[in-house]
Design a protein around this motif. Sequence first.
Motif, PDB file in Angstrom:
ATOM      1  N   GLU A 249       4.382 -18.970  -0.699  1.00 22.53           N
ATOM      2  CA  GLU A 249       3.393 -17.933  -0.970  1.00 22.53           C
ATOM      3  C   GLU A 249       3.872 -16.537  -0.555  1.00 22.53           C
ATOM      4  N   TRP A 286       3.979 -20.724  -7.091  1.00 17.53           N
ATOM      5  CA  TRP A 286       3.941 -19.528  -6.261  1.00 17.53           C
ATOM      6  C   TRP A 286       5.119 -18.615  -6.588  1.00 17.53           C
ATOM      7  N   THR A 291       2.701 -15.647  -6.139  1.00 16.99           N
ATOM      8  CA  THR A 291       2.845 -14.691  -5.045  1.00 16.99           C
ATOM      9  C   THR A 291       2.621 -13.262  -5.504  1.00 16.99           C
TER      10      THR A 291
END
Length: 300
Positions: A249, A286, A291
Motif C-alpha cells: 500500500e 496496490w 496506492t
Amino acid sequence: MAKIDSHLHVWALDDERYPMPPGRVPNVPGDVERLLSSMDEAEIDGALIVQPIFHGFDHGYVNKAIKAHPDRFKGMALINPQRMDAVDQLDHLVTDKGYRGVRFNPSMWVLGVIEHLDLTPEERSKHFNKCAECQLQHMNDDAGKAIYQKAGELGVPVGFMVSPKYFGQIDDLLNEFPETAAIIDHFGGCKVADGAPGSNPDFDALIALAKHPQLRIKVSGFVGPSDGAMPHEDTWPMVKALLGAYGAERLMWGTDFPWIQSHGGYVEGTRIIGQIPDISDGDRDWLMGGTVTSLLGDWS
C-alpha cells in the motif's frame, strides 16, 4: 481496480508552441497521442504525468493534456525554487490547474550552501573542492522547506527525483514536516550493480526510510537500476524487499514513458509486476493502481 501508471512524461517536439532549452531536446517522441495509444493497447486506465524537465516550468503542454483527457490524466508540477513566488506558483498550479503533486529535482537548486557566501571567490573555490556538502544541491534549504510545507497544506505529495546521496535531505524534510506526503521515484536511484538487498548500502538506506509512514516509493523506470533487459528480473529482489519494508500500500508502479519505448516497449513494461513470482493478487492491485489512487484520488 483501475490500472494507473504512476510515473510518465509527455512532451511536444514543437519549438514554436512549446520551446525547449537549446541542447536539451529528447531523442524519443513523447506526444500525448502516442501515449494514449500505448495505454489503450496495454489496457491502462490512467496515468500521472510528471512535468518534464525538457519543458522546464512551462506547463502548457501538460495542462493541455489534462484538460483534454481529465478522466485519463493527473499532473505533478515542477516549481522553480529560485523564484521569490515559488510557493504562490505551487498554489496556483494546484488550486487553479488541478495538479496533484510537485516534483523536487536537485538540479533545480544551486550548488553550495548559503553560509559559505561570505568567503572570497578564491576561498570559496578552494573550499568547494573539499566540501562534500557544497557539492550537493540543498533541497532542504529555506525555499525547499517552504514549498514542501505548502504542498502538505494543499494536501498534495512531493515527489523526489534523486540519487541516494540525497536521502539525508529527504529524511530531514520527512522529520520536520510529517504531515506532507512524499514519494521517492525510480527505486531512489539505487542500482542492482551495487549489491543485493542487505548488502547494498544505498538500497538499505532506502529501506531504512520506511520508518516514515508518509513516504511512498515508485517502482518505476526499471531500466535505471537494472543490468538486464525487459522484464528486468534482476530488480525483482529489490521489489520484494521494498514490499517487505513498506508494504504494497506504499508502493506504486510506473513505466517512465516515453523512455520505455527504447527499452522493451510500453506494453511489456506494464506486465513486469504481473511476472514477479510470489506476490499476492491483492498486493499487485496496490502496486498497479491502488496506492496512487489512495493518495491522489480516483481517475474518473
